[in-house]
Design a protein around this motif. Structure first.
Motif, PDB file in Angstrom:
ATOM      1  N   UNK A  90      -7.400  70.169  48.308  1.00 31.76           N
ATOM      2  CA  UNK A  90      -7.813  69.795  49.555  1.00 31.76           C
ATOM      3  C   UNK A  90      -7.118  68.332  49.988  1.00 31.76           C
ATOM      4  N   UNK A  91      -6.496  67.601  49.152  1.00 29.57           N
ATOM      5  CA  UNK A  91      -5.889  66.548  49.852  1.00 29.57           C
ATOM      6  C   UNK A  91      -4.939  66.973  50.674  1.00 29.57           C
ATOM      7  N   UNK A  92      -4.249  68.383  50.477  1.00 33.64           N
ATOM      8  CA  UNK A  92      -3.134  68.546  51.226  1.00 33.64           C
ATOM      9  C   UNK A  92      -3.635  68.884  52.823  1.00 33.64           C
ATOM     10  N   UNK A  93      -4.898  69.173  52.785  1.00 32.79           N
ATOM     11  CA  UNK A  93      -5.423  69.904  54.253  1.00 32.79           C
ATOM     12  C   UNK A  93      -5.627  68.841  55.141  1.00 32.79           C
ATOM     13  N   UNK A  94      -5.460  67.597  54.742  1.00 30.35           N
ATOM     14  CA  UNK A  94      -5.825  66.349  55.814  1.00 30.35           C
ATOM     15  C   UNK A  94      -4.668  66.473  56.848  1.00 30.35           C
ATOM     16  N   UNK A 145      -1.309  76.396  52.198  1.00 32.45           N
ATOM     17  CA  UNK A 145      -0.153  75.360  51.769  1.00 32.45           C
ATOM     18  C   UNK A 145       0.915  76.154  51.300  1.00 32.45           C
ATOM     19  N   UNK A 146       2.183  75.528  51.494  1.00 38.92           N
ATOM     20  CA  UNK A 146       3.288  76.311  50.917  1.00 38.92           C
ATOM     21  C   UNK A 146       3.765  76.219  49.583  1.00 38.92           C
ATOM     22  N   UNK A 147       4.882  76.595  49.273  1.00 31.60           N
ATOM     23  CA  UNK A 147       5.435  76.477  47.661  1.00 31.60           C
ATOM     24  C   UNK A 147       5.566  75.124  47.427  1.00 31.60           C
ATOM     25  N   UNK A 148       6.253  74.065  48.115  1.00 31.79           N
ATOM     26  CA  UNK A 148       6.382  72.836  48.080  1.00 31.79           C
ATOM     27  C   UNK A 148       5.010  72.221  47.600  1.00 31.79           C
ATOM     28  N   UNK A 149       4.082  72.433  48.268  1.00 30.78           N
ATOM     29  CA  UNK A 149       2.674  71.824  48.278  1.00 30.78           C
ATOM     30  C   UNK A 149       2.270  72.120  47.009  1.00 30.78           C
ATOM     31  N   UNK A 150       2.477  73.593  46.516  1.00 36.83           N
ATOM     32  CA  UNK A 150       1.773  74.004  45.110  1.00 36.83           C
ATOM     33  C   UNK A 150       2.407  73.440  44.257  1.00 36.83           C
ATOM     34  N   UNK A 151       3.791  73.315  44.027  1.00 37.35           N
ATOM     35  CA  UNK A 151       4.502  72.527  43.406  1.00 37.35           C
ATOM     36  C   UNK A 151       4.156  71.194  43.130  1.00 37.35           C
ATOM     37  N   UNK A 152       4.024  70.358  44.104  1.00 35.40           N
ATOM     38  CA  UNK A 152       3.606  68.923  44.056  1.00 35.40           C
ATOM     39  C   UNK A 152       2.152  68.864  43.457  1.00 35.40           C
ATOM     40  N   UNK A 153       1.265  69.809  43.769  1.00 36.43           N
ATOM     41  CA  UNK A 153      -0.169  69.868  43.056  1.00 36.43           C
ATOM     42  C   UNK A 153       0.096  70.042  41.447  1.00 36.43           C
ATOM     43  N   UNK A 154       0.923  70.923  41.215  1.00 34.40           N
ATOM     44  CA  UNK A 154       1.076  71.462  39.704  1.00 34.40           C
ATOM     45  C   UNK A 154       1.745  70.109  38.939  1.00 34.40           C
ATOM     46  N   UNK A 155       2.513  69.381  39.621  1.00 36.81           N
ATOM     47  CA  UNK A 155       3.306  68.169  39.107  1.00 36.81           C
ATOM     48  C   UNK A 155       1.948  67.037  38.875  1.00 36.81           C
ATOM     49  N   UNK A 156       1.185  67.163  39.932  1.00 41.69           N
ATOM     50  CA  UNK A 156      -0.094  66.000  39.802  1.00 41.69           C
ATOM     51  C   UNK A 156      -0.712  66.336  38.568  1.00 41.69           C
ATOM     52  N   UNK A 216      -6.573  62.557  46.192  1.00 39.28           N
ATOM     53  CA  UNK A 216      -6.060  61.193  46.788  1.00 39.28           C
ATOM     54  C   UNK A 216      -4.617  61.173  47.009  1.00 39.28           C
ATOM     55  N   UNK A 217      -3.887  61.511  45.782  1.00 38.92           N
ATOM     56  CA  UNK A 217      -2.596  61.476  45.546  1.00 38.92           C
ATOM     57  C   UNK A 217      -1.882  62.439  46.290  1.00 38.92           C
ATOM     58  N   UNK A 218      -2.422  63.707  46.402  1.00 41.51           N
ATOM     59  CA  UNK A 218      -1.978  65.019  46.977  1.00 41.51           C
ATOM     60  C   UNK A 218      -1.920  64.611  48.499  1.00 41.51           C
ATOM     61  N   UNK A 219      -2.940  63.856  49.041  1.00 41.04           N
ATOM     62  CA  UNK A 219      -2.922  63.596  50.339  1.00 41.04           C
ATOM     63  C   UNK A 219      -1.371  63.239  50.756  1.00 41.04           C
ATOM     64  N   UNK A 220      -0.949  62.580  50.052  1.00 38.51           N
ATOM     65  CA  UNK A 220       0.350  61.747  50.396  1.00 38.51           C
ATOM     66  C   UNK A 220       0.565  60.881  51.558  1.00 38.51           C
ATOM     67  N   UNK A 221      -0.269  60.115  51.708  1.00 39.77           N
ATOM     68  CA  UNK A 221      -0.616  59.128  52.787  1.00 39.77           C
ATOM     69  C   UNK A 221       0.144  57.779  52.330  1.00 39.77           C
ATOM     70  N   UNK A 222       0.439  57.106  53.497  1.00 43.64           N
ATOM     71  CA  UNK A 222       1.287  55.861  53.034  1.00 43.64           C
ATOM     72  C   UNK A 222       0.420  54.893  52.366  1.00 43.64           C
ATOM     73  N   UNK A 223      -0.890  54.880  52.481  1.00 41.95           N
ATOM     74  CA  UNK A 223      -1.742  53.725  51.825  1.00 41.95           C
ATOM     75  C   UNK A 223      -2.779  54.594  51.033  1.00 41.95           C
TER      76      UNK A 223
END
Length: 313
Positions: A100-104, A112-123, A153-160
């Protein structure tokens, strides 16, 4: 470092101000601990930064823009949030919640694409949630549920990223893991991390700055400078729950000093200020006006003090 958050002459609260005349700024790459007792305005400040509470006075600038010009969606893109109490979306798994963090940043129909899925797996791996990846949220412990919300929240990848009491339900190992991860994000990925906690000791290891709300004011500054200005943080009397107890003078390393203080106030309901207790080379010395005695355990200290007190009655 680049300034990201700027508070100018800010007053927050509801009908009446809880905190007044706040002037502070934060930069990308910083980790900041927000402290204060219950009810002083920590959560109110967080909600005001998110434009969920009305500003009573002053201004908040986010990325050089007044938040009055931001929509709620725009603020959500700039700030990810983890509240200590959140509604649990039942029938969703850990992986789906973090997704859900990616959909913001995307329309609801976006995949979500392959890069997002990889990011989520790493988290999921970094948060030690791999074995719960497909577990429904209602079946998680409080600690793992908290980690899953932090993952979103981390998946959202916001500046703050703002976290309200993020370590409340975590054991010591998971608490340290989360705080190390947050600091790594701040330093390696130039994120601004603001987290609230009652445990000021976390600041010494993880926070660059402290925001401390007290007496309707906010003290802001480097962690070490705030601690040096408020040396009561470093004195165990902050844990005093026995108002009839007055501590002896204790000369010992900080940990031993705090533990001895806690032990004495649980066992004595009197004024012990006429005594001094020192710790050196694994031995305690109890010093009174009439004698000095050496001891190897806290139990021996207790017995010695009781004897000395009885002898003065």
């Amino acid at each position: 470092m680049e300034k990201f958050l700027d508070l100018k002459n800010l007053s927050i609260g509801y009908k009446k101000a809880l905190v007044e005349d706040i002037n502070a700024e934060l930069h990308l790459g910083e980790v900041v601990l927000l402290m204060g007792n219950n009810g002083v305005g920590k959560t109110t400040l967080i909600k005001t930064l998110l434009k969920q509470n009305t500003i009573l006075q002053g201004d908040i600038f986010l990325n050089s823009k007044n938040i009055k010009s931001y929509s709620q969606k725009a603020i959500a893109e700039e700030i990810a949030i983890v509240f200590s109490k959140a509604d649990i979306p039942y029938n969703y798994s850990v992986e789906e919640l973090i997704n859900f963090g990616k959909y913001i940043h995307y329309p609801y129909y976006f995949k979500i694409d392959a890069a997002d899925k990889n990011d989520i797996s790493n988290l999921i791996e970094k948060l030690d949630l791999e074995q719960y990846r497909h577990t429904q949220l209602q079946h998680l412990s409080d600690g793992n549920l908290q980690k899953a919300f932090i993952g979103r929240a981390l998946a959202q990848n916001s500046p703050m990223i703002i976290l309200d009491e993020p370590t409340t339900h975590l054991d010591e190992d998971n608490k340290l893991m989360i705080l190390k991860l947050l600091r790594q994000l701040a330093k390696k990925h130039n994120k601004l991390i603001l987290f609230s906690s009652h445990d000021w000791r976390l600041a010494r290891e993880f926070a660059d700055k402290i925001w401390w709300i007290r007496d309707q004011n906010l003290q802001a500054g480097l962690t070490e400078e705030i601690l040096l200005k408020n040396k009561n943080f470093l004195d165990p009397h902050i844990f005093n729950v026995n108002h009839n107890f007055v501590s002896p003078k204790i000369d010992a390393p900080q940990l031993e000093k705090e533990l001895l203080f806690s032990f004495l106030q649980k066992n004595f309901d009197v004024n012990l200020s006429s005594f001094s207790i020192t710790y050196k080379e694994d031995k305690w010395s109890v010093i009174s006006n009439f004698s000095t005695t050496s001891h190897k355990s806290l139990a021996e200290i207790k017995n010695s003090l009781q004897t000395l007190l009885n002898s003065t009655i």
